[in-house]
Motif scaffolding. Structure first.
Motif, PDB file in Angstrom:
ATOM      1  N   THR A   1       0.816  -1.220   0.000  1.00  0.00           N
ATOM      2  CA  THR A   1       0.000   0.000   0.000  1.00  0.00           C
ATOM      3  C   THR A   1       0.845   1.264   0.000  1.00  0.00           C
ATOM      4  O   THR A   1       0.293   2.368   0.081  1.00  0.00           O
ATOM      5  CB  THR A   1      -0.927   0.042   1.234  1.00  0.00           C
ATOM      6  OG1 THR A   1      -0.138   0.256   2.412  1.00  0.00           O
ATOM      7  CG2 THR A   1      -1.717  -1.249   1.372  1.00  0.00           C
ATOM      8  N   THR A   2       2.140   1.136  -0.095  1.00  0.00           N
ATOM      9  CA  THR A   2       3.005   2.306   0.104  1.00  0.00           C
ATOM     10  C   THR A   2       2.900   3.322  -1.021  1.00  0.00           C
ATOM     11  O   THR A   2       3.318   4.468  -0.861  1.00  0.00           O
ATOM     12  CB  THR A   2       4.471   1.866   0.256  1.00  0.00           C
ATOM     13  OG1 THR A   2       4.878   1.138  -0.912  1.00  0.00           O
ATOM     14  CG2 THR A   2       4.643   0.979   1.485  1.00  0.00           C
ATOM     15  N   GLY A   3       2.326   2.954  -2.154  1.00  0.00           N
ATOM     16  CA  GLY A   3       2.201   3.879  -3.273  1.00  0.00           C
ATOM     17  C   GLY A   3       0.922   4.682  -3.282  1.00  0.00           C
ATOM     18  O   GLY A   3       0.692   5.471  -4.201  1.00  0.00           O
TER      19      GLY A   3
ATOM     20  N   ILE B   1       0.111 -18.544   1.569  1.00  0.00           N
ATOM     21  CA  ILE B   1       0.800 -19.834   1.546  1.00  0.00           C
ATOM     22  C   ILE B   1       2.197 -19.642   0.985  1.00  0.00           C
ATOM     23  O   ILE B   1       2.355 -19.177  -0.161  1.00  0.00           O
ATOM     24  CB  ILE B   1       0.027 -20.849   0.669  1.00  0.00           C
ATOM     25  CG1 ILE B   1      -1.421 -21.008   1.146  1.00  0.00           C
ATOM     26  CG2 ILE B   1       0.748 -22.199   0.638  1.00  0.00           C
ATOM     27  CD1 ILE B   1      -2.312 -21.737   0.154  1.00  0.00           C
ATOM     28  N   ASN B   2       3.203 -19.955   1.783  1.00  0.00           N
ATOM     29  CA  ASN B   2       4.585 -19.972   1.293  1.00  0.00           C
ATOM     30  C   ASN B   2       4.952 -18.687   0.566  1.00  0.00           C
ATOM     31  O   ASN B   2       5.578 -18.698  -0.490  1.00  0.00           O
ATOM     32  CB  ASN B   2       4.794 -21.188   0.363  1.00  0.00           C
ATOM     33  CG  ASN B   2       6.254 -21.421   0.042  1.00  0.00           C
ATOM     34  OD1 ASN B   2       7.136 -21.172   0.867  1.00  0.00           O
ATOM     35  ND2 ASN B   2       6.529 -21.883  -1.179  1.00  0.00           N
ATOM     36  N   SER B   3       4.538 -17.549   1.119  1.00  0.00           N
ATOM     37  CA  SER B   3       4.750 -16.254   0.471  1.00  0.00           C
ATOM     38  C   SER B   3       5.477 -15.306   1.402  1.00  0.00           C
ATOM     39  O   SER B   3       5.751 -15.615   2.572  1.00  0.00           O
ATOM     40  CB  SER B   3       3.408 -15.645   0.040  1.00  0.00           C
ATOM     41  OG  SER B   3       2.790 -16.438  -0.946  1.00  0.00           O
ATOM     42  N   GLY B   4       5.800 -14.122   0.876  1.00  0.00           N
ATOM     43  CA  GLY B   4       6.405 -13.083   1.685  1.00  0.00           C
ATOM     44  C   GLY B   4       5.390 -12.461   2.623  1.00  0.00           C
ATOM     45  O   GLY B   4       4.311 -13.014   2.854  1.00  0.00           O
ATOM     46  N   PRO B   5       5.685 -11.286   3.174  1.00  0.00           N
ATOM     47  CA  PRO B   5       4.743 -10.621   4.083  1.00  0.00           C
ATOM     48  C   PRO B   5       3.380 -10.433   3.426  1.00  0.00           C
ATOM     49  O   PRO B   5       3.268 -10.235   2.215  1.00  0.00           O
ATOM     50  CB  PRO B   5       5.414  -9.284   4.371  1.00  0.00           C
ATOM     51  CG  PRO B   5       6.875  -9.535   4.133  1.00  0.00           C
ATOM     52  CD  PRO B   5       6.935 -10.526   3.005  1.00  0.00           C
ATOM     53  N   MET B   6       2.334 -10.462   4.259  1.00  0.00           N
ATOM     54  CA  MET B   6       0.989 -10.269   3.724  1.00  0.00           C
ATOM     55  C   MET B   6       0.765  -8.823   3.338  1.00  0.00           C
ATOM     56  O   MET B   6       0.083  -8.537   2.356  1.00  0.00           O
ATOM     57  CB  MET B   6      -0.062 -10.701   4.757  1.00  0.00           C
ATOM     58  CG  MET B   6      -1.482 -10.662   4.217  1.00  0.00           C
ATOM     59  SD  MET B   6      -1.728 -11.879   2.904  1.00  0.00           S
ATOM     60  CE  MET B   6      -3.268 -11.334   2.187  1.00  0.00           C
ATOM     61  N   ILE B   7       1.361  -7.878   4.102  1.00  0.00           N
ATOM     62  CA  ILE B   7       1.145  -6.466   3.791  1.00  0.00           C
ATOM     63  C   ILE B   7       2.374  -5.643   4.142  1.00  0.00           C
ATOM     64  O   ILE B   7       3.010  -5.858   5.181  1.00  0.00           O
ATOM     65  CB  ILE B   7      -0.109  -5.917   4.516  1.00  0.00           C
ATOM     66  CG1 ILE B   7      -0.386  -4.464   4.108  1.00  0.00           C
ATOM     67  CG2 ILE B   7       0.004  -6.067   6.025  1.00  0.00           C
ATOM     68  CD1 ILE B   7      -1.725  -3.928   4.591  1.00  0.00           C
ATOM     69  N   LYS B   8       2.687  -4.714   3.262  1.00  0.00           N
ATOM     70  CA  LYS B   8       3.686  -3.677   3.529  1.00  0.00           C
ATOM     71  C   LYS B   8       2.967  -2.338   3.438  1.00  0.00           C
ATOM     72  O   LYS B   8       2.336  -2.041   2.426  1.00  0.00           O
ATOM     73  CB  LYS B   8       4.833  -3.753   2.510  1.00  0.00           C
ATOM     74  CG  LYS B   8       5.908  -2.698   2.756  1.00  0.00           C
ATOM     75  CD  LYS B   8       7.148  -2.927   1.889  1.00  0.00           C
ATOM     76  CE  LYS B   8       6.918  -2.633   0.439  1.00  0.00           C
ATOM     77  NZ  LYS B   8       8.164  -2.662  -0.355  1.00  0.00           N
TER      78      LYS B   8
END
Length: 756
Positions: free
Chosen positions: A261-263, A278-285
């Motif tokens: 959401t940083t943009g 599943i097997n992913s990076g962070p859910m939210i930045k």
């Protein structure tokens, strides 16, 4: 016909087997050349091959553009030239951009979904374009009535590092994407699946996206991303703008990042609901605004998240971890909490009503395709012997339609409405056992003395009788009034299903004025709205009802889409919910109504995922009528009476509520996009400084009264309000919760009435 031909015909989707050339076909009655105008068009009739070898771009574009007179529907009116463009199974090779048009549904065969495949020598950077440039000056906010469903979009043959977009979607309300698969190269640095470049749509649903640098990029005002699956995307969803976002039942599988959401510099709130990583990076930045002066953006609610892998769940743009790795999250809040203050990671348990759930999540249901139906199980309502139906915008079709719907309900057959304007001078009854599908939003329009008495209102369309149970499912229709009828409740639902989704509405909309098929479009230019009590209410979900609603827009027109004057219309009420049984509102918008846009009156067991609202433009400072005028509140329908206003209060107090909540229990509301743009505007001057809202344009945006129980309200976003929620307690104000669409306010969690 030989056996092979018969077998081929049996495998054809029932939609393509309807009468599309004879007298029972769809007609556009408010088009002068409607007898020759083709509402339905099969792309193979325009030369498309679907063999994966030929360049089908021109044939597909011709099928979309055809105006029936050798010309182009581009720059044509919005609702007078509808089109359903059918794409049979096959692979359609594209070498340049394919442009959609307003009032168009592009439908693939759901039994064997057609593939749009970008050629390796594709010219340009966008494959499918859903932004009709005819309305470009509106930034997409008047790109109404456009849908794509049952198709595959494949960009794998385009260099994976080139900047390339599978689908541009710059649209407004009454638009729909559903049952779409987007296939992009893995480890791509340049491909994007969907770009919501601009506009004001309310839902994108049931999409599968694989590969690409970005699955979805969003700059839309507000949207519910429902049942979206991302796999092998570098970033699943990137916010480049927008204000209110709900991610419901989203799956992020083997992606580098879930949501960025940083943009988005004015993003108010994000709700991540019933989702899985599943097997992913962070859910939210996200951007941490907890120490910002002034507006505080990026307020986050995560509820019922399943998370696997070794990464943190939530971190800031600077890399600080604010929600560490965990297998699951109940409810986590970052932002303004009422009662209370700004919270930086508050946790709690949202006590959900079991009847609203399926497998531990709020129930959702994809729009039915009825792909297992044969043509013998489908009845064209204009082709029933003994029951003449015209759909010509003049003839009263109510008697014949009532007989046909009753007959089809008894026999279990699907009722197919070719495009037309079906006038009803008495209530159209939808009995248990009914399934309705429309061709490009056919219109059912009420008129006559039955609907003329505001002291004795009657439904134009009534789904079930009080206390009845059964199935009633309606897709791709539009309901309205043909003239000023102050006693018309356009849609009333009494029926409850045995199972969730038995009673359901998908991509079905309510309009009052603004279109060529209604006299309201030309009869309501008077700035005094007392002369245009056009309808009593848009939708009434009665006490005995239980319904699932997905993608419903209730629009009292603020401008004419074709051939009309100023639209100074006083529709009394938007959506009234009195249901006592489980009810789901998944991606809805109600706009420009007099007393309220949403009213939850003693309702129980209600889920809402993204509600969108605009205050009537003619209300407020400078108006000739102050709410509740020109209507008189009717206690039989739970109307707010504005008795909290005093004689000394100015006109800002006398504007319709975005939402009125009076009593009730087990109310679970996620994502409120409640906007006020204008005051006292009666001449369509949307750039006129004297009527553009600034700060505190409306005194009370919403109201909560009657002591509701178990009210959980997450992501309440307002624009140009003073009091965000009039609750008789501390009446939280926008100036104390600044953020979002400036001048705006954000309450991440309103929990004052969450107890028993």
């Amino acid at each position: 016909m030989g056996k092979e031909a018969q077998a081929s015909l049996a495998e054809t989707y029932w939609l393509d087997q309807q009468d599309h050339t004879g007298p029972a076909r769809g007609f556009a009655p408010f088009l002068g050349t409607y007898y020759s105008y083709p509402v339905y068009r099969n792309v193979k009739s325009y030369g498309a091959t679907g063999d994966g070898l030929a360049d089908d771009t021109t044939a597909l574009q011709n099928a979309i553009n055809d105006d029936g007179q050798g010309g182009n529907r581009y720059h044509n009116e919005v609702t007078t030239r509808p089109a359903l463009v059918y794409v049979p199974s096959g692979t359609y090779r594209l070498t340049k951009q394919l442009d959609m048009r307003l009032n168009t549904i592009l439908v693939g065969d759901p039994n064997s979904m057609p593939v749009f495949k970008a050629a390796s020598d594709f010219q340009g950077q966008t494959m499918l374009n859903g932004d009709d440039y005819a309305t470009h000056g509106s930034s997409g906010t008047t790109n109404f009535f456009m849908a794509i469903k049952n198709v595959v979009i494949d960009t794998n043959d385009v260099d994976k590092d080139n900047t390339f977009l599978a689908l541009n979607w710059g649209v407004a309300q009454a638009c729909h994407l559903t049952n779409i698969r987007i296939q992009m190269p893995n480890e791509s640095k340049g491909h994007t699946g969907i770009n919501l470049t601009q506009g004001s749509t309310i839902i994108v649903s049931d999409i599968w996206i694989q590969g690409g640098a970005v699955g979805i990029r969003n700059n839309n005002q507000q949207v519910n991303f429902k049942s979206i699956s991302f796999k092998y995307c570098t970033t699943a969803l990137a916010q480049s703008g927008g204000f209110t976002v709900v991610l419901q039942n989203v799956t992020v599988d083997t992606c580098g990042l879930g949501l960025d959401t940083t943009g988005a510099s004015q993003l108010a709130s994000v709700v991540i609901l019933d989702s899985t990583s599943i097997n992913s990076g962070p859910m939210i930045k996200f951007h941490d605004s907890s120490n910002d002066r002034g507006d505080r953006r990026d307020q986050i609610i995560i509820e019922n998240l399943s998370f696997s892998g070794n990464n943190p769940i939530a971190l800031t743009h600077e890399g600080a971890v604010y929600l560490a790795n965990a297998d699951s999250v109940e409810t986590w809040i970052w932002g303004n909490v009422n009662p209370g203050t700004y919270q930086t990671g508050m946790t709690l348990k949202t006590d959900r009503s079991p009847g609203l759930l399926s497998n531990g999540k709020f129930f959702t249901m994809a729009q039915p395709t009825y792909s297992d139906y044969t043509s013998e199980q489908v009845v064209n309502v204009k082709a029933v012997r003994g029951h003449i139906v015209k759909g010509d915008g003049k003839t009263d079709d109510s008697e014949s339609l009532n007989a046909i719907l009753a007959q089809n309900a008894r026999s279990g057959k699907l009722s197919y409405f070719p495009y037309g304007v079906y006038i009803v001078k008495s209530t159209l009854f939808v009995p248990p056992g009914t399934r309705i599908v429309g061709e490009a939003w056919p219109v059912i329009s009420g008129i006559g003395s039955v609907f003329g008495d505001r002291n004795n209102p009657a439904p134009v369309i009534m789904v079930g009788k009080p206390g009845e149970t059964g199935v009633a499912q309606i897709s791709d229709m539009r309901f309205t009034v043909a003239d000023i009828v102050p006693g018309a409740i356009i849609l009333q639902v009494n029926l409850a299903g045995t199972n969730p989704g038995d009673v359901g509405f998908w991509n079905t909309h309510i309009t009052v004025g603004g279109t060529a098929d209604s006299n309201v479009n030309v009869a309501c230019s008077n700035p005094n709205t007392a002369s245009c009590l056009a309808a009593f209410a848009m939708v009434h979900l009665a006490r005995t009802s239980s319904a699932y609603i997905e993608n419903m827009w209730g629009w009292t027109a603020d401008h004419s889409l074709e051939r009309g004057g100023y639209q100074n219309i006083a529709t009394g009420r938007g959506l009234l919910v009195e249901a006592m049984q489980p009810t789901w509102l998944t991606g809805t918008g109600f706009e420009h109504n007099t007393l309220y846009n949403y009213n939850l009156h003693n309702a129980r067991h209600i889920f809402a995922g993204l509600q969108q609202s605009e205050t009537a433009y003619w209300q407020g400072v400078g108006s000739l009528q102050d709410a509740p005028a020109p209507w008189t509140p009717d206690p039989r329908f739970g109307d707010p009476d504005f008795s909290w206003c005093t004689a000394d209060d100015d006109q800002r107090y006398r504007m319709g509520l975005a939402q009125n909540i009076n009593g009730g229990s087990n109310l679970y509301l996620y994502g409120a996009a409640f906007w006020t743009f204008f005051h006292g505007e009666t001449q369509g001057r949307y750039g006129f400084p004297g009527t553009i809202c600034g700060d505190k344009c409306i005194k009370n945006q919403t109201r909560v009264t009657g002591g509701p129980k178990k009210l959980y309200w997450y992501g309440v976003d307002t624009k140009s309000a003073d009091v965000m929620i009039l609750d008789g307690e501390d009446d939280p104000k926008q100036e104390n919760h600044p953020g979002g669409w400036h001048p705006g306010g954000v309450i991440a969690a309103y929990l004052r009435f969450m107890g028993e």
